[in-house]
Scaffold this active site. Structure first.
Site, PDB file in Angstrom:
ATOM      1  N   GLY A 118       0.869  -1.054  -0.028  1.00 32.19           N
ATOM      2  CA  GLY A 118       0.597   0.412   0.029  1.00 32.19           C
ATOM      3  C   GLY A 118       0.594   1.259  -0.102  1.00 32.19           C
ATOM      4  O   GLY A 118       0.614   2.553   0.392  1.00 32.19           O
ATOM      5  N   MET A 139      -0.099  -8.195   3.048  1.00 28.06           N
ATOM      6  CA  MET A 139      -0.036  -9.154   4.047  1.00 28.06           C
ATOM      7  C   MET A 139      -0.201  -7.992   5.397  1.00 28.06           C
ATOM      8  O   MET A 139      -0.117  -7.406   5.710  1.00 28.06           O
ATOM      9  CB  MET A 139       2.033  -9.331   4.550  1.00 28.06           C
ATOM     10  CG  MET A 139       2.391  -9.937   3.069  1.00 28.06           C
ATOM     11  SD  MET A 139       4.111  -9.764   4.426  1.00 28.06           S
ATOM     12  CE  MET A 139       5.031  -8.959   2.607  1.00 28.06           C
ATOM     13  N   CYS A 199      11.834  -9.270  10.500  1.00 25.13           N
ATOM     14  CA  CYS A 199      10.492  -9.024  10.028  1.00 25.13           C
ATOM     15  C   CYS A 199      10.752  -9.702   8.825  1.00 25.13           C
ATOM     16  O   CYS A 199      10.247 -10.889   7.948  1.00 25.13           O
ATOM     17  CB  CYS A 199       9.611  -7.680   9.705  1.00 25.13           C
ATOM     18  SG  CYS A 199       8.335  -8.345   8.866  1.00 25.13           S
ATOM     19  N   GLY A 232       9.788  -4.103  -2.155  1.00 22.85           N
ATOM     20  CA  GLY A 232      10.085  -2.505  -2.583  1.00 22.85           C
ATOM     21  C   GLY A 232      10.978  -2.018  -2.394  1.00 22.85           C
ATOM     22  O   GLY A 232      11.300  -1.227  -1.430  1.00 22.85           O
ATOM     23  N   CYS A 276       7.183  -2.262  11.736  1.00 22.56           N
ATOM     24  CA  CYS A 276       7.126  -3.058  10.680  1.00 22.56           C
ATOM     25  C   CYS A 276       6.112  -3.735  10.213  1.00 22.56           C
ATOM     26  O   CYS A 276       5.528  -4.915  10.553  1.00 22.56           O
ATOM     27  CB  CYS A 276       8.650  -4.054  10.344  1.00 22.56           C
ATOM     28  SG  CYS A 276       8.475  -5.252   8.601  1.00 22.56           S
TER      29      CYS A 276
END
Length: 395
Positions: free
Chosen positions: A10, A33, A100, A124, A200
């Site tokens: 997002g 996720m 993470c 990304g 995260c």
């Protein structure tokens, strides 16, 4: 067509990464996720993941790629959140972003993607992947991102060869302004979206607020240690071996209540970390006060005035064997070997000249210059030129 599953968060970076993969001719699937919905711990009044998942869905729709949400909150709680609480209780400072990536994005998430028939998983991140052939074998390289200001290789310092083999980092050769520019031209909803802050994949939460909901407040003393303390006047012995010297240089100073003066009270030593200067609420000093150590057993915070306080500075650190990791296993050191590298002990820290020394119980990292606030539980990562080759947890 090779199939790529991309983690769509997002945000603008993963949005542009998805677009670039499509342009390169991959079959792209976007997955969001969802990593948190535990009502016993309030994250914030807002529901950031809902907004993020909605943005990710709109981006997928715009790019014409399939999209779905996967719920990884159970794994996230057991592998990241529980681990973090456990580390803070022990007085260590974990890095949730590194964990993470190792435990969620490139393990749990990667397995889901491969089960969907993916050839690769993409994110990304601002870093690059290289490959070299050596003695007939392929080795994958984790390279710094081209944008020095955004390079995120440090956060991926625990990746393995098998994880790198299946990974793609489409925006690693771009700068952040170039990424935003592409998103603007494509009229993506995420083009102007601010970078996410906080934990995260959990969203807009400040770590102390999060910790306070699990680790109960417990009043204790704030103690100030003078720069002139006898603790810092230890005579440097004659060392029999290089290992003895490294052990001495990396050894933790043991503080006692009597060594300083009580200057205030705090609500729990486990909320604080070495090098921290905010949140102490103690005035009357010319220079800022820094935390130089915490003792969670006695619930005492030790502080020192000024960023050059000897309690903050060290030239060496140690990593135990079970917390030592080589991204490039073929370059790993054997007993007695050394290696000249550049290293960092935190994200965005400029790389520092250092030498690795392999000993029987682990690895010493000896820096050329003093390093400030080496916190146990944080990761140190080392590089040769722009390639991250290994990392470890500071003991």
């Amino acid at each position: 067509m090779k199939r790529v599953v991309i983690g769509l968060s997002g945000g603008v970076d993963s949005s542009v990464a998805a677009y670039l993969l499509k342009e390169q001719g991959y079959e792209v699937i976007g997955l969001f996720m969802k990593n948190w919905h535990d009502d016993s711990v309030t994250i914030s009044d807002e529901c950031p993941w809902l907004e993020d998942s909605n943005d990710a869905m709109l981006v997928a729709d715009k790019l014409g790629i399939p999209f779905q949400t996967v719920d990884l909150s159970e794994e996230y709680k057991s592998r990241i959140v529980d681990y973090m609480f456990h580390e803070y209780e022990k007085g260590r400072t974990p890095n949730p972003d590194v964990l993470c990536n190792r435990e969620i994005k490139f393990d749990v998430f990667m397995k889901i993607a491969l089960n969907l028939g993916a050839d690769f998983v993409a994110t990304g991140h601002y870093c690059r992947k290289g490959r070299i052939e050596k003695n007939g074998k392929t080795h994958y390289q984790l390279l710094a991102g081209v944008d020095a200001n955004k390079d995120q290789s440090y956060f991926l310092c625990q990746l393995s060869q098998s994880q790198l083999k299946k990974s793609l980092f489409p925006i690693g050769a771009l700068t952040k302004p170039e990424v935003r520019d592409i998103a603007t031209k494509l009229d993506l909803i995420t083009a102007e979206k601010k970078d996410s802050q906080g934990l995260c994949f959990i969203g807009k939460v400040k770590l102390p607020d999060f910790l306070q909901q699990q680790l109960k407040p417990k009043e204790g003393f704030i103690v100030e240690i003078s720069k002139e303390s006898d603790l810092y006047k230890t005579e440097i012995p004659n060392f029999k071996t290089e290992e003895d010297k490294l052990h001495f240089l990396s050894k933790k100073t043991e503080y006692q209540l009597e060594a300083g003066k009580i200057i205030g009270k705090h609500q729990g030593a486990h909320y604080y970390t070495k090098g921290q200067r905010r949140g102490l609420g103690v005035g009357g000093h010319v220079e800022p006060l820094f935390i130089i150590d915490t003792n969670v057993d006695d619930n005492i915070i030790y502080t020192g005035e000024g960023k050059d306080h000897p309690g903050l500075l060290k030239k060496a650190l140690f990593i135990a064997n079970d917390e030592l990791h080589w991204v490039r296993e073929d370059l790993s050191l054997h007993l007695g070997e050394t290696m000249e590298v550049q290293a960092r002990i935190r994200y965005r820290q400029p790389l520092q000249k250092a030498t690795l020394h392999k000993v029987e119980t682990g690895l010493y990292v000896a820096f050329e210059a003093f390093q400030s606030a080496m916190a146990e539980g944080q990761f140190v990562a080392w590089y040769i030129k722009d390639e991250l080759i290994g990392s470890g947890v500071i003991s």
